[in-house]
Design a protein around this motif. Sequence first.
Motif, PDB file in Angstrom:
ATOM      1  N   MET A  46     -30.687 -43.917  20.120  1.00 23.07           N
ATOM      2  CA  MET A  46     -29.586 -43.300  19.382  1.00 23.07           C
ATOM      3  C   MET A  46     -30.152 -42.444  18.263  1.00 23.07           C
ATOM      4  SD  MET A  46     -27.049 -46.598  19.241  1.00 23.07           S
ATOM      5  CE  MET A  46     -25.629 -45.712  18.654  1.00 23.07           C
ATOM      6  N   LEU A  47     -29.339 -41.491  17.789  1.00 22.37           N
ATOM      7  CA  LEU A  47     -29.829 -40.512  16.826  1.00 22.37           C
ATOM      8  C   LEU A  47     -30.333 -41.151  15.553  1.00 22.37           C
ATOM      9  CD1 LEU A  47     -30.151 -37.549  16.026  1.00 22.37           C
ATOM     10  CD2 LEU A  47     -27.824 -37.624  15.112  1.00 22.37           C
ATOM     11  N   ILE A  48     -29.590 -42.153  15.042  1.00 23.40           N
ATOM     12  CA  ILE A  48     -29.977 -42.740  13.763  1.00 23.40           C
ATOM     13  C   ILE A  48     -31.338 -43.411  13.865  1.00 23.40           C
ATOM     14  CG2 ILE A  48     -28.875 -44.968  14.168  1.00 23.40           C
ATOM     15  CD1 ILE A  48     -29.010 -43.045  10.855  1.00 23.40           C
ATOM     16  N   GLN A  49     -31.683 -43.891  15.063  1.00 24.35           N
ATOM     17  CA  GLN A  49     -32.966 -44.537  15.239  1.00 24.35           C
ATOM     18  C   GLN A  49     -34.083 -43.512  15.391  1.00 24.35           C
ATOM     19  OE1 GLN A  49     -31.873 -46.861  18.701  1.00 24.35           O
ATOM     20  NE2 GLN A  49     -31.482 -48.671  17.473  1.00 24.35           N
ATOM     21  N   GLU A  50     -33.731 -42.291  15.888  1.00 24.22           N
ATOM     22  CA  GLU A  50     -34.735 -41.279  16.116  1.00 24.22           C
ATOM     23  C   GLU A  50     -34.911 -40.350  14.915  1.00 24.22           C
ATOM     24  OE1 GLU A  50     -33.343 -39.307  19.566  1.00 24.22           O
ATOM     25  OE2 GLU A  50     -33.581 -41.044  20.865  1.00 24.22           O
ATOM     26  N   LYS A  51     -34.088 -40.519  13.892  1.00 25.89           N
ATOM     27  CA  LYS A  51     -34.148 -39.634  12.744  1.00 25.89           C
ATOM     28  C   LYS A  51     -35.509 -39.730  12.072  1.00 25.89           C
ATOM     29  CE  LYS A  51     -31.293 -38.190   8.886  1.00 25.89           C
ATOM     30  NZ  LYS A  51     -30.078 -38.463   8.105  1.00 25.89           N
ATOM     31  N   SER A  52     -36.029 -38.590  11.681  1.00 26.24           N
ATOM     32  CA  SER A  52     -37.354 -38.530  11.071  1.00 26.24           C
ATOM     33  C   SER A  52     -37.425 -39.401   9.821  1.00 26.24           C
ATOM     34  CB  SER A  52     -37.672 -37.077  10.707  1.00 26.24           C
ATOM     35  OG  SER A  52     -38.772 -37.020   9.827  1.00 26.24           O
ATOM     36  N   PRO A  53     -38.468 -40.253   9.712  1.00 27.40           N
ATOM     37  CA  PRO A  53     -38.629 -41.059   8.493  1.00 27.40           C
ATOM     38  C   PRO A  53     -38.723 -40.186   7.245  1.00 27.40           C
ATOM     39  CG  PRO A  53     -40.056 -41.873  10.236  1.00 27.40           C
ATOM     40  CD  PRO A  53     -39.474 -40.585  10.739  1.00 27.40           C
ATOM     41  N   LEU A  54     -39.354 -39.020   7.369  1.00 28.13           N
ATOM     42  CA  LEU A  54     -39.463 -38.116   6.222  1.00 28.13           C
ATOM     43  C   LEU A  54     -38.095 -37.626   5.783  1.00 28.13           C
ATOM     44  CD1 LEU A  54     -41.141 -36.466   4.229  1.00 28.13           C
ATOM     45  CD2 LEU A  54     -41.358 -34.699   5.998  1.00 28.13           C
ATOM     46  N   LYS A  55     -37.235 -37.282   6.771  1.00 24.93           N
ATOM     47  CA  LYS A  55     -35.880 -36.828   6.441  1.00 24.93           C
ATOM     48  C   LYS A  55     -35.088 -37.937   5.758  1.00 24.93           C
ATOM     49  CE  LYS A  55     -32.270 -34.035   6.741  1.00 24.93           C
ATOM     50  NZ  LYS A  55     -31.180 -34.897   6.260  1.00 24.93           N
ATOM     51  N   THR A  56     -35.230 -39.161   6.232  1.00 21.39           N
ATOM     52  CA  THR A  56     -34.540 -40.289   5.618  1.00 21.39           C
ATOM     53  C   THR A  56     -35.016 -40.497   4.184  1.00 21.39           C
ATOM     54  OG1 THR A  56     -34.274 -41.383   7.761  1.00 21.39           O
ATOM     55  CG2 THR A  56     -34.062 -42.754   5.790  1.00 21.39           C
ATOM     56  N   ILE A  57     -36.323 -40.406   3.974  1.00 17.17           N
ATOM     57  CA  ILE A  57     -36.872 -40.573   2.624  1.00 17.17           C
ATOM     58  C   ILE A  57     -36.344 -39.483   1.697  1.00 17.17           C
ATOM     59  CG2 ILE A  57     -38.993 -40.453   1.246  1.00 17.17           C
ATOM     60  CD1 ILE A  57     -40.435 -41.785   3.624  1.00 17.17           C
ATOM     61  N   ILE A  58     -36.311 -38.241   2.187  1.00 12.06           N
ATOM     62  CA  ILE A  58     -35.792 -37.134   1.373  1.00 12.06           C
ATOM     63  C   ILE A  58     -34.319 -37.371   1.028  1.00 12.06           C
ATOM     64  CG2 ILE A  58     -35.208 -34.679   1.390  1.00 12.06           C
ATOM     65  CD1 ILE A  58     -37.735 -34.220   3.057  1.00 12.06           C
ATOM     66  N   ASP A  59     -33.535 -37.815   2.032  1.00 10.01           N
ATOM     67  CA  ASP A  59     -32.125 -38.118   1.788  1.00 10.01           C
ATOM     68  C   ASP A  59     -31.966 -39.148   0.678  1.00 10.01           C
ATOM     69  OD1 ASP A  59     -31.303 -36.361   3.708  1.00 10.01           O
ATOM     70  OD2 ASP A  59     -30.818 -37.875   5.217  1.00 10.01           O
ATOM     71  N   LEU A  60     -32.727 -40.245   0.784  1.00 11.86           N
ATOM     72  CA  LEU A  60     -32.598 -41.327  -0.195  1.00 11.86           C
ATOM     73  C   LEU A  60     -33.063 -40.893  -1.580  1.00 11.86           C
ATOM     74  CD1 LEU A  60     -33.721 -44.396   1.948  1.00 11.86           C
ATOM     75  CD2 LEU A  60     -31.400 -43.678   1.376  1.00 11.86           C
ATOM     76  N   LEU A  61     -34.098 -40.063  -1.636  1.00 10.48           N
ATOM     77  CA  LEU A  61     -34.551 -39.542  -2.928  1.00 10.48           C
ATOM     78  C   LEU A  61     -33.482 -38.650  -3.566  1.00 10.48           C
ATOM     79  CD1 LEU A  61     -38.322 -38.676  -2.246  1.00 10.48           C
ATOM     80  CD2 LEU A  61     -37.423 -40.519  -3.673  1.00 10.48           C
ATOM     81  N   MET A  62     -32.837 -37.820  -2.750  1.00  5.89           N
ATOM     82  CA  MET A  62     -31.805 -36.943  -3.286  1.00  5.89           C
ATOM     83  C   MET A  62     -30.550 -37.733  -3.675  1.00  5.89           C
ATOM     84  SD  MET A  62     -33.226 -34.084  -3.474  1.00  5.89           S
ATOM     85  CE  MET A  62     -31.800 -33.132  -3.998  1.00  5.89           C
ATOM     86  N   VAL A  63     -30.234 -38.788  -2.933  1.00  5.29           N
ATOM     87  CA  VAL A  63     -29.133 -39.669  -3.336  1.00  5.29           C
ATOM     88  C   VAL A  63     -29.457 -40.322  -4.670  1.00  5.29           C
ATOM     89  CG1 VAL A  63     -27.924 -41.821  -2.774  1.00  5.29           C
ATOM     90  CG2 VAL A  63     -28.286 -40.094  -0.997  1.00  5.29           C
ATOM     91  N   THR A  64     -30.717 -40.739  -4.833  1.00  5.40           N
ATOM     92  CA  THR A  64     -31.151 -41.331  -6.101  1.00  5.40           C
ATOM     93  C   THR A  64     -31.004 -40.332  -7.242  1.00  5.40           C
ATOM     94  OG1 THR A  64     -32.745 -42.738  -4.940  1.00  5.40           O
ATOM     95  CG2 THR A  64     -33.090 -42.432  -7.298  1.00  5.40           C
ATOM     96  N   LEU A  65     -31.423 -39.081  -7.006  1.00  2.00           N
ATOM     97  CA  LEU A  65     -31.295 -38.036  -8.017  1.00  2.00           C
ATOM     98  C   LEU A  65     -29.834 -37.788  -8.358  1.00  2.00           C
ATOM     99  CD1 LEU A  65     -32.454 -35.728  -9.758  1.00  2.00           C
ATOM    100  CD2 LEU A  65     -32.331 -34.274  -7.710  1.00  2.00           C
TER     101      LEU A  65
END
Length: 294
Positions: free
Chosen positions: A1-20
């Motif tokens: 599924m897409l959520i499992q294939e999502k790039s770890p880097l993209k997920t990290i960037i998302d979480l960093l921007m959510v934190t910001l």
Amino acid sequence: MLIQEKSPLKTIIDLLMVTLGCGIYALGFVKINMANQLAEGGVTGITLILYHLVHLDPAISTLAINIPLIIIGYKFLGRRALIYTVWGTITLSAWIWLWQRLPFEINIHHDLFISGVLAGLVGGFGSGITYRFGGTTGGSDVVARILEKHRGISMGQSLLVFDAIVLTVSLSYIDLRKMMYTLLASYVFAQVVNFTQEGAYTGHGFIIMSAHNQEIADTILAEMNRGVTFLKSQGAYSKQDGQALYCVVSAHEAQFLRDIVSHIDPKAFVSVFDVTNVSGEGFTYWLPGQKKNR
């Protein structure tokens, strides 16, 4: 599924921007709203009420209110939304705790007009970033999703009513004059969120032309729990018959749908437009016992 294939880097960037985004929102909340006794809507507004009435630290009450709501509503969020919502809630509480303990102030001489405008600008920008990268801070969004499914009340309507109730109760610790400046802050907040994230409560319609329509439709049904319609189409030049996909999602889900399409077919033709008055299944009502993926 897409959520499992999502790039770890993209997920990290998302979480960093959510934190910001949460950090910017919390800065306005602590150094402007709290410092100038302006109210707030939603769950954050409830934490301000508790702060002024029983002196409970908003950093604590944010977690105390949001975590049970997330636990109750986890099945309505989906795996990705659940992870991002929990992260947003925790980071928001951490930022509120930190900003309260850093010894500086935003010196606007307690001018309520400037306070209202600045609170809306800072809070709206922070929330817009958070929404833009798939995050939320839980609270009223979770309640709205539950009411949407079980009571047939649209998210926009329930969020508006919830905010109105919280702001009305806030008159227990602020006067009407400060409430008017709070409403100014809320208006500016909404406009800035719209500018930053293309709207928090609005819907987006997608028309997708792709050679992989069935795979895209199946993924939308499985990952987003949103209905998809096949539309018969014909090329004006080629005269070839084909199919287009039509789907309407909330603004929070728009980027995720873009990710699905680009992941499956980077060459797909995608047209996106604002939907300002959404009604029907999944938005203004949900049939009891109805199968979600159909």
